[in-house]
Design an enzyme around this catalytic site. Structure first.
Site, PDB file in Angstrom:
ATOM      1  CG  ASP A 181      24.294 101.354  26.987  1.00  0.00           C
ATOM      2  OD1 ASP A 181      23.060 101.489  26.819  1.00  0.00           O
ATOM      3  OD2 ASP A 181      24.964 102.111  27.716  1.00  0.00           O
ATOM      4  CD  GLN A 203      20.406 108.186  25.059  1.00  0.00           C
ATOM      5  OE1 GLN A 203      19.581 108.711  24.316  1.00  0.00           O
ATOM      6  NE2 GLN A 203      20.417 108.399  26.362  1.00  0.00           N
ATOM      7  CE  LYS A 243      18.405 107.139  29.783  1.00  0.00           C
ATOM      8  NZ  LYS A 243      19.857 107.120  29.704  1.00  0.00           N
ATOM      9  CB  CYS A 262      26.514 109.403  32.950  1.00  0.00           C
ATOM     10  SG  CYS A 262      25.434 109.940  34.270  1.00  0.00           S
TER      11      CYS A 262
HETATM   12  C1  LIG Z   1      20.686 106.506  30.369  1.00  0.00           C
HETATM   13  C2  LIG Z   1      21.747 105.606  29.862  1.00  0.00           C
HETATM   14  C3  LIG Z   1      22.173 104.525  30.610  1.00  0.00           C
HETATM   15  C4  LIG Z   1      21.646 104.231  31.986  1.00  0.00           C
HETATM   16  O1  LIG Z   1      20.287 104.011  31.973  1.00  0.00           O
HETATM   17  P1  LIG Z   1      19.492 103.881  33.352  1.00  0.00           P
HETATM   18  O2  LIG Z   1      18.072 103.932  32.933  1.00  0.00           O
HETATM   19  O3  LIG Z   1      19.893 105.076  34.168  1.00  0.00           O
HETATM   20  O4  LIG Z   1      19.890 102.619  33.986  1.00  0.00           O
HETATM   21  C5  LIG Z   1      23.135 103.713  30.070  1.00  0.00           C
HETATM   22  N1  LIG Z   1      23.638 103.934  28.859  1.00  0.00           N
HETATM   23  C6  LIG Z   1      23.238 104.968  28.096  1.00  0.00           C
HETATM   24  C7  LIG Z   1      23.826 105.157  26.752  1.00  0.00           C
HETATM   25  C8  LIG Z   1      22.289 105.835  28.571  1.00  0.00           C
HETATM   26  O5  LIG Z   1      21.897 106.876  27.840  1.00  0.00           O
END
Ligand SMILES: *Cc1c(COP(=O)(O)O)cnc(C)c1O
Length: 417
Positions: A211, A214, A237, A375
């Protein structure tokens, strides 16, 4: 001498932040004060060239893609596929078809959970995740685990917020079918040793999903060097628009995976007896995609590459060091997440003040931070707190903005004394 040196360094570092003139929204005033935007980990702002790309598409290039011979459709198709090419280069994918446009990181992870998870994970199998995961890299796997009778194993973290690597190695077993790990923790900023984790997983034949939501705004990504099987990130992001993201997947996996959504564009032929799926990436892009957002994301990738990750890294490291030092000097403020390797995220708690109140009072000064569980409730549970206040930086932030944050925290403490 020392003071001169540090003020020179600071001026140099903020020289990069002069690029902030590209960002119209940063000129806003909020509550009578200049906006200090320190919520970049939730969503970052778009520079004018990226906004312009959106407008140019809407004003001179828009039509649906892939299904017509008329001029605008051909232009839009070429620009959309051109954006895929840009993103493939941006992350150094071997092939363009390894880049699938999704609506964001969440959508990308769900695609893998469905396409890989529901196909290749069975009863008694194990999925290895970490304490640091965002909910969007937890919940889709819980859904798969529940449906299939699989188990989720969780890599613990130490008191600094770093993954305990030996524990990770212990969790990799004969039943492990997938490792899911965040490249950078959104709650703490920890940069995880994903390269080493991928290597260890591959020694056991286990694929790894990273993932990268960030990581992508802060560091040069090379999916071939990482050797990850899947990598997910979001446009909003990385200074692009909402509604768009990318799933990178190795072609060999994408070919074996089942499609996530059915519909137009993802098929080669359809009869009521039998439908033949299209090849990747189209197999995973059913329906009309967010064409404008994908093209604009391509412009965001160009913009980031133009600024340069060496400069971004140097400036953000400087900012984070400065902010960490300043916040550490405040009495009764505790930084949560003190990993050796961190990206530009500063999570903290102010003794005796609820993070929500910290955020509200800072907002009165025009300072935008995020408060809550980010989250990532398992991280909060690990540190025995319900929430933190989080300042998250981008390359357009300055030392003066860190000063505004610190002054704001001091005011909070005064109000609550
Ligand atoms: C923001 C985030 C997500 C989710 O991203 P979305 O754009 O809301 O789908 C997943 N993992 C991390 C580490 C995040 O910061």
């Amino acid at each position: 001498m020392n003071a001169l040196h540090s003020s020179l360094k600071r001026a140099q570092s903020d020289g990069l932040a002069r690029i902030r003139d590209d960002f119209p929204i940063l000129k806003l005033r909020v509550n009578g004060r200049p906006l200090v935007f320190l919520d970049n980990a939730a969503s970052s702002q778009m520079p004018q060239p990226v906004i312009d790309r959106w407008v140019r598409y809407q004003t001179s290039q828009h039509a649906n893609i892939h299904r017509a011979v008329h001029h605008l459709s051909e232009v839009a198709t070429a620009e959309y596929e051109g954006a895929r090419k840009k993103l493939a280069a941006f992350i150094n994918a071997r092939e363009e078809r390894e880049v699938i446009f999704t609506s964001g990181t969440t959508d990308a992870i769900n695609l893998v959970a469905h396409g890989y998870g529901r196909r290749f994970i069975g009863a008694g199998d194990e999925i290895v995740l970490t304490t640091l995961e965002h909910h969007s890299n937890i919940v889709p796997w819980q859904m798969v685990a529940e449906e299939k009778g699989a188990t989720i194993r969780v890599v613990p973290v130490n008191d600094r917020g770093e993954l305990i690597f030996e524990e990770y190695l212990r969790l990799l077993g004969p039943r492990t079918k997938l490792v899911g790990v965040g490249h950078v923790s959104n709650a703490l900023g920890t940069v995880n040793p994903v390269r080493e984790m991928i290597q260890a997983a591959h020694e056991k034949g286990v694929p790894v999903l990273v993932d990268g939501a960030q990581a992508v705004p802060h560091m040069k990504l090379d999916v071939q060097a990482l050797d990850c099987d899947f990598y997910a990130f979001s446009g909003h992001k990385m200074f692009g628009p909402t509604g768009i993201g990318v799933l990178y997947g190795k072609a060999e996996w994408l070919e074996k995976m089942q499609p996530y959504k059915g519909g137009g564009d993802m098929i080669l032929s359809v009869t009521f007896e039998k439908t033949t799926y299209n090849v990747p990436p189209h197999k995973f892009e059913a329906g009309t995609p967010p064409i404008a957002a994908a093209i604009t994301l391509g412009a965001a990738a160009d913009y980031l590459a133009g600024v340069g990750f060496d400069l971004i890294h140097a400036h953000e490291t400087d900012l984070l060091d400065y902010a960490t030092d300043q916040v550490n000097r405040l009495p009764d403020v505790r930084i949560i997440g003190t990993a050796e390797k961190k990206a530009a995220v500063l999570s903290f708690v102010v003794d005796g003040v609820h993070p929500h109140d910290v955020g509200t009072l800072l907002n009165e000064e025009g300072v935008a931070i995020r408060t809550g569980h980010h989250c990532a409730q398992p991280v909060m549970q690990r540190f025995g707190i319900p929430a933190t206040s989080r300042a998250s930086f981008a390359f357009y932030n300055t030392h003066a903005e860190v000063d505004a944050l610190v002054a704001g925290i001091k005011r909070v403490q005064k109000v609550f004394r």
